[in-house]
Design a protein around this motif. Structure first.
Motif, PDB file in Angstrom:
ATOM      1  N   GLY A  42      -8.334   5.244   0.324  1.00  0.00           N
ATOM      2  CA  GLY A  42      -9.166   3.953   0.406  1.00  0.00           C
ATOM      3  C   GLY A  42      -8.916   3.034  -0.783  1.00  0.00           C
ATOM      4  O   GLY A  42      -8.920   1.968  -0.596  1.00  0.00           O
ATOM      5  N   ALA A  43      -9.096   3.680  -1.758  1.00  0.00           N
ATOM      6  CA  ALA A  43      -8.860   2.567  -3.174  1.00  0.00           C
ATOM      7  C   ALA A  43      -7.552   2.215  -3.153  1.00  0.00           C
ATOM      8  O   ALA A  43      -7.582   0.807  -3.745  1.00  0.00           O
ATOM      9  CB  ALA A  43      -9.373   3.483  -4.297  1.00  0.00           C
ATOM     10  N   LEU A  49      -4.266  -4.429  -0.799  1.00  0.00           N
ATOM     11  CA  LEU A  49      -4.459  -5.584   0.020  1.00  0.00           C
ATOM     12  C   LEU A  49      -5.049  -6.886  -0.926  1.00  0.00           C
ATOM     13  O   LEU A  49      -4.705  -7.884  -0.644  1.00  0.00           O
ATOM     14  CB  LEU A  49      -5.815  -5.494   0.734  1.00  0.00           C
ATOM     15  N   LEU A  50      -5.647  -6.433  -1.970  1.00  0.00           N
ATOM     16  CA  LEU A  50      -6.029  -7.358  -3.020  1.00  0.00           C
ATOM     17  C   LEU A  50      -5.110  -7.862  -3.602  1.00  0.00           C
ATOM     18  O   LEU A  50      -4.868  -9.634  -3.794  1.00  0.00           O
ATOM     19  CB  LEU A  50      -7.061  -7.190  -3.919  1.00  0.00           C
ATOM     20  N   ILE A  51      -3.934  -7.428  -4.159  1.00  0.00           N
ATOM     21  CA  ILE A  51      -2.714  -7.952  -4.503  1.00  0.00           C
ATOM     22  C   ILE A  51      -1.835  -8.909  -3.744  1.00  0.00           C
ATOM     23  O   ILE A  51      -1.580  -9.800  -3.967  1.00  0.00           O
ATOM     24  CB  ILE A  51      -1.870  -6.782  -5.077  1.00  0.00           C
ATOM     25  N   LEU A 121      -6.010 -10.238  -8.288  1.00  0.00           N
ATOM     26  CA  LEU A 121      -6.051 -11.481  -7.798  1.00  0.00           C
ATOM     27  C   LEU A 121      -5.363 -12.512  -8.896  1.00  0.00           C
ATOM     28  O   LEU A 121      -5.092 -13.385  -8.560  1.00  0.00           O
ATOM     29  CB  LEU A 121      -7.403 -12.039  -7.422  1.00  0.00           C
ATOM     30  N   THR A 122      -5.143 -11.944  -9.808  1.00  0.00           N
ATOM     31  CA  THR A 122      -4.577 -12.891 -11.181  1.00  0.00           C
ATOM     32  C   THR A 122      -3.341 -12.298 -11.596  1.00  0.00           C
ATOM     33  O   THR A 122      -2.578 -13.027 -12.212  1.00  0.00           O
ATOM     34  CB  THR A 122      -5.669 -12.867 -12.123  1.00  0.00           C
ATOM     35  N   VAL A 123      -2.977 -11.165 -11.428  1.00  0.00           N
ATOM     36  CA  VAL A 123      -1.743 -10.455 -12.192  1.00  0.00           C
ATOM     37  C   VAL A 123      -0.794 -11.041 -11.465  1.00  0.00           C
ATOM     38  O   VAL A 123       0.197 -11.558 -12.391  1.00  0.00           O
ATOM     39  CB  VAL A 123      -1.784  -8.980 -12.221  1.00  0.00           C
ATOM     40  N   ILE A 124      -0.381 -10.981 -10.383  1.00  0.00           N
ATOM     41  CA  ILE A 124       0.734 -11.617  -9.837  1.00  0.00           C
ATOM     42  C   ILE A 124       0.625 -13.212  -9.888  1.00  0.00           C
ATOM     43  O   ILE A 124       1.846 -13.592 -10.429  1.00  0.00           O
ATOM     44  CB  ILE A 124       0.799 -11.400  -8.280  1.00  0.00           C
ATOM     45  N   SER A 146       0.921  -1.916  -7.031  1.00  0.00           N
ATOM     46  CA  SER A 146       0.287  -1.105  -6.081  1.00  0.00           C
ATOM     47  C   SER A 146       0.520   0.450  -6.318  1.00  0.00           C
ATOM     48  O   SER A 146      -0.338   1.300  -6.679  1.00  0.00           O
ATOM     49  CB  SER A 146       0.241  -1.384  -4.796  1.00  0.00           C
ATOM     50  N   LEU A 147       1.716   0.792  -6.772  1.00  0.00           N
ATOM     51  CA  LEU A 147       2.127   2.160  -7.278  1.00  0.00           C
ATOM     52  C   LEU A 147       1.650   2.340  -8.578  1.00  0.00           C
ATOM     53  O   LEU A 147       1.059   3.677  -8.573  1.00  0.00           O
ATOM     54  CB  LEU A 147       3.644   2.013  -7.252  1.00  0.00           C
TER      55      LEU A 147
END
Length: 198
Positions: A42-43, A49-51, A121-124, A146-147
């Motif tokens: 889930g996490a 999804l957030l990324i 939401l800010t890293v990419i 994500s990985l």
């Protein structure tokens, strides 16, 4: 683009103690690694999804974050306090252990934790998008981040499994310490320390 800085930032944020990592550690102690995999799934999905959302929405999210953040902080703080309570009473109730280690709990934690939301939401947009515009390259970075997040969760689960004997021996102390860490995370997320500093 400074790849070294990018990956160091990703690893520090992902592997450092936080609400999700603490719940994973507590869940392994009480439910075992198999059941904890539901929480990790889930996490990890929510993290991805957030990324992905940060790439799609880009600047719009950055502009709207100051408005959303106070509400997210309150909801996140309340949810973390609830999880702290669940972690503290895990050995009393089997259903509490299953609830804290559920897929839904892992999924919701990511959306309610401002640290994770702000990071994803800010890293990419901050590191990658100013230097790369092709969909393939950006997608590779989304998968890479994500990985890293998923590997951090698995590392915490494996460590919890390796040290399970010690954690079981000092069960009450362990769950109290883990619950206190979650309460501390909730206080930090709430913004109260910032208000006190002025």
């Amino acid at each position: 683009m400074n790849l070294f800085s990018f990956f160091i930032y990703c690893f520090i944020v992902s592997f450092s103690p936080g609400p999700s990592n603490i719940v994973i550690l507590a869940s392994v102690q009480n439910s075992g690694i198999k059941k904890t995999l539901r929480y990790i799934a889930g996490a990890s999905i929510a993290f991805f999804l957030l990324i992905a959302a940060s790439v799609v929405l880009g600047q719009l999210l950055s502009a709207g974050m100051p408005i959303i953040l106070p509400l997210m902080r309150l909801i996140g703080c309340a949810f973390m306090l609830y999880l702290a309570y669940q972690v503290y009473r895990m050995d009393v109730s089997a259903s509490a252990a299953n609830q804290a280690a559920s897929f839904t709990s892992g999924f919701l934690m990511q959306f309610l934790n401002p640290k994770v939301v702000l990071f994803t939401l800010t890293v990419i947009p901050s590191y990658v998008m100013p230097h790369y515009t092709t969909g393939v390259v950006i997608s590779i970075f989304v998968v890479a981040v994500s990985l890293i997040g998923c590997s951090a969760y698995m590392t915490w689960a494996v460590c919890g499994s390796l040290f399970q004997g010690i954690m079981q021996k000092y069960r009450r102390t362990t769950k109290t310490i883990l619950a206190c860490f979650l309460v501390y995370s909730a206080i930090v997320v709430s913004g109260i320390p910032e208000l006190i500093k002025g």
